[in-house]
Write an enzyme that holds these catalytic residues in place. Structure first.
Site, PDB file in Angstrom:
ATOM      1  CD  GLU A  97     -27.823  -8.666  42.409  1.00  0.00           C
ATOM      2  OE1 GLU A  97     -27.715  -9.259  43.491  1.00  0.00           O
ATOM      3  OE2 GLU A  97     -26.932  -8.643  41.532  1.00  0.00           O
ATOM      4  CG  ASP A  98     -31.479  -4.586  40.716  1.00  0.00           C
ATOM      5  OD1 ASP A  98     -30.380  -5.098  40.440  1.00  0.00           O
ATOM      6  OD2 ASP A  98     -32.568  -5.012  40.291  1.00  0.00           O
TER       7      ASP A  98
ATOM      8  CG  HIS B  94     -37.561 -10.075  43.741  1.00  0.00           C
ATOM      9  ND1 HIS B  94     -38.723  -9.544  43.258  1.00  0.00           N
ATOM     10  CD2 HIS B  94     -36.761 -10.248  42.660  1.00  0.00           C
ATOM     11  CE1 HIS B  94     -38.643  -9.423  41.946  1.00  0.00           C
ATOM     12  NE2 HIS B  94     -37.467  -9.828  41.548  1.00  0.00           N
TER      13      HIS B  94
ATOM     14  CG  ASP C  46     -53.739 -36.716  25.312  1.00  0.00           C
ATOM     15  OD1 ASP C  46     -53.248 -36.563  24.186  1.00  0.00           O
ATOM     16  OD2 ASP C  46     -53.086 -36.987  26.330  1.00  0.00           O
TER      17      ASP C  46
ATOM     18  CG  ASP D 296     -37.233 -12.681  39.452  1.00  0.00           C
ATOM     19  OD1 ASP D 296     -37.564 -11.558  39.026  1.00  0.00           O
ATOM     20  OD2 ASP D 296     -36.061 -13.108  39.467  1.00  0.00           O
TER      21      ASP D 296
ATOM     22  CG  HIS E 174     -39.402  -7.172  37.878  1.00  0.00           C
ATOM     23  ND1 HIS E 174     -39.853  -8.354  37.323  1.00  0.00           N
ATOM     24  CD2 HIS E 174     -38.365  -7.505  38.691  1.00  0.00           C
ATOM     25  CE1 HIS E 174     -39.110  -9.347  37.782  1.00  0.00           C
ATOM     26  NE2 HIS E 174     -38.201  -8.866  38.612  1.00  0.00           N
TER      27      HIS E 174
HETATM   28 MN    MN Z   1     -36.388  -9.724  39.637  1.00  0.00          MN
END
Ligand code: MN
Length: 498
Positions: free
Chosen positions: A69-70, A65, A257, A137, A41
């Protein structure tokens, strides 16, 4: 990843490699719901950011990123290993995620989303790259959404359509906006999505032959005038087709269009020359000539648009722009952070584009607001929200279906938007469970219930209780049927189509 080689220096590539190794190490043993290794990811996110032309710190932050957090990695460690900029970006992305996670209950979650997110975007908005990383993300999360339970799929798809697609649009990241919209819509309303996809496909089949002929005619006249150009056909996205149908009484034949021919040339004067040649060749529809070069859209988008009627009475839209305008329309603000920065500056100086995308006003305002917040000053959130999500509101049925309406819409606009039969038989309205007046202006997050009676019929004063062209046209048609005279000019002129 091939672009990385051209765009980044050796040192920068080494930094990226270190980040990839670090993220892989941190996420060891973690899996996504799909069963895939988790690190796929963040690395995909970093890959998107490379494709979008972002600078090395953003790409590295993309790879990292989720580690705070993880994986309980301390921000100070990121700062020490990868520098202050990367740590700042990772922190911004982490904070954005936390606010969302704090809102579990779907009912309370949705109406609050925009407020909280906007506040946060302002807080982190000192650097718009945080938002771009978040878009990457979100895009990958949408691409892998099918492995989540249906309830969660809808929630994420809805939020993406409400918040992230408009953000991509604000940044003029056209490709990303379309990707987010198509994926979100396919999860929110799969039946409609598949139906429209088939409609577009069958119309394309019919259109392609006549289009080939037109293409050849245009090529010939451009060559005759010694104009260097590239031409391709752009097919309307399913979600924008869906939105357009709503504006056109669901009448598919009235949408011209569905395909546009795009002509890319070297400079601005040539754009106007091409427009002239096309108008010489075919009859333009006068109210569909748009000069977004002289007057760019709010997000900096530039192009000439025109819709013409050919001698065989086919209707075709053309978009004419320079290569720089084209790149900016596809990649938007993201493209100005890195190797394109110099190119854009040069293009600006030589007059190939009208102004620098960095001058987008709302970003300056966002940055000012962030500075004010930091200094403990008050910021008018309402004003900020208007800038970010300018002219649309999102309103829900009691069942939770979401409908997009123009800002300022009233309950009857909503009723007609849900279904013409519901509109024409509307006798009362409940907004958030309370009986409300027909002239109440709706807000994003409102849940609107329409009470109907088969005996109700539209009357002339209904025209004052709607602002959307769609509802207005429906009411007019019903009044005509009943033999009531209406003024020919609308009381509120319809908004410019986007
Ligand atoms: Mn993420």
């Amino acid at each position: 990843m091939e672009k990385a080689g051209d765009a980044f220096s050796k040192d920068q590539l080494a930094k990226l490699e270190a980040a990839v190794a670090f993220a892989t190490d941190c996420h060891t043993g973690q899996k996504r719901r799909s069963g895939e290794r988790y690190v796929v990811h963040p690395l995909t996110v970093a890959g998107f950011l490379i494709d979008w032309g972002l600078d090395i710190d953003s790409v590295v932050a993309g790879a990292l990123h989720d580690v705070v957090e993880d994986c309980d990695v301390k921000l100070s460690e990121i700062k020490q290993r990868f520098g202050e900029q990367v740590a700042f970006l990772v922190d911004g992305v982490t904070k954005l995620g936390k606010v969302r996670a704090g809102m579990q209950d779907i009912d309370t979650y949705l109406p609050k989303t925009k407020d909280n997110l906007t506040k946060l975007l302002i807080a982190t908005g000192a650097d718009v790259r945080v938002i771009i990383i978040k878009l990457a993300d979100r895009l990958h999360n949408l691409q892998t959404l099918s492995s989540l339970p249906p309830e969660k799929q809808r929630k994420i798809a809805r939020e993406s359509l409400e918040v992230f697609a408009p953000l991509a649009d604000r940044l003029n990241m056209g490709q990303v906006r379309v990707q987010i919209e198509e994926l979100s819509f396919s999860f929110l309303d799969p039946t409609r999505f598949n139906y429209l996809r088939k409609q577009i496909k069958s119309r394309l089949g019919r259109a392609s032959k006549k289009l080939d002929h037109i293409r050849e005619e245009v090529k010939a006249i451009l060559k005759k005038n010694h104009i260097k150009f590239e031409m391709d056909g752009r097919v309307k996205s399913i979600y924008s087709f869906h939105k357009k149908l709503a504006k056109h009484n669901q009448n598919i034949e009235s949408i011209y269009d569905i395909i546009a021919l795009r002509i890319v040339v070297k400079d601005k004067p040539t754009c106007y020359q091409v427009l002239g040649l096309i108008h010489h060749l075919y009859t333009p529809m006068i109210n569909r000539i748009k000069d977004y070069i002289a007057v760019p859209k709010q997000n900096g988008y530039q192009s000439l648009h025109t819709t013409v009627i050919t001698r065989d009475e086919h209707i075709v839209e053309f978009q004419i722009r320079t290569a720089e305008m084209h790149e900016y329309a596809e990649k938007g603000l993201a493209a100005s952070f890195h190797y394109n920065e110099q190119k854009l500056t040069d293009a600006y100086k030589t007059g190939r584009i009208a102004r620098l995308p960095a001058e987008l006003n709302w970003i300056f305002e966002l940055q000012t607001a962030a500075a004010q917040l930091k200094a403990g000053q008050k910021v008018d959130m309402k004003k900020m929200r208007l800038h970010l999500f300018s002219d649309k509101i999102f309103v829900y049925t009691p069942k939770g279906d979401i409908f997009e309406l123009p800002e300022g819409s009233m309950p009857l606009d909503f009723a007609y938007r849900v279904h013409t039969d519901i509109g024409k038989n509307a006798i009362g309205f409940k907004i958030n469970g309370r009986i409300s007046k027909a002239n109440t202006r709706l807000k994003t997050g409102d849940v609107v219930e329409i009470l109907t009676s088969p005996k109700t019929k539209p009357t002339i004063d209904w025209l004052d209780r709607v602002i959307s062209p769609f509802a207005r046209n429906k009411i007019r048609a019903a009044l005509r049927q009943q033999g009531t005279k209406t003024l020919s000019s609308p009381a509120n002129p319809p908004k410019k189509p986007s």
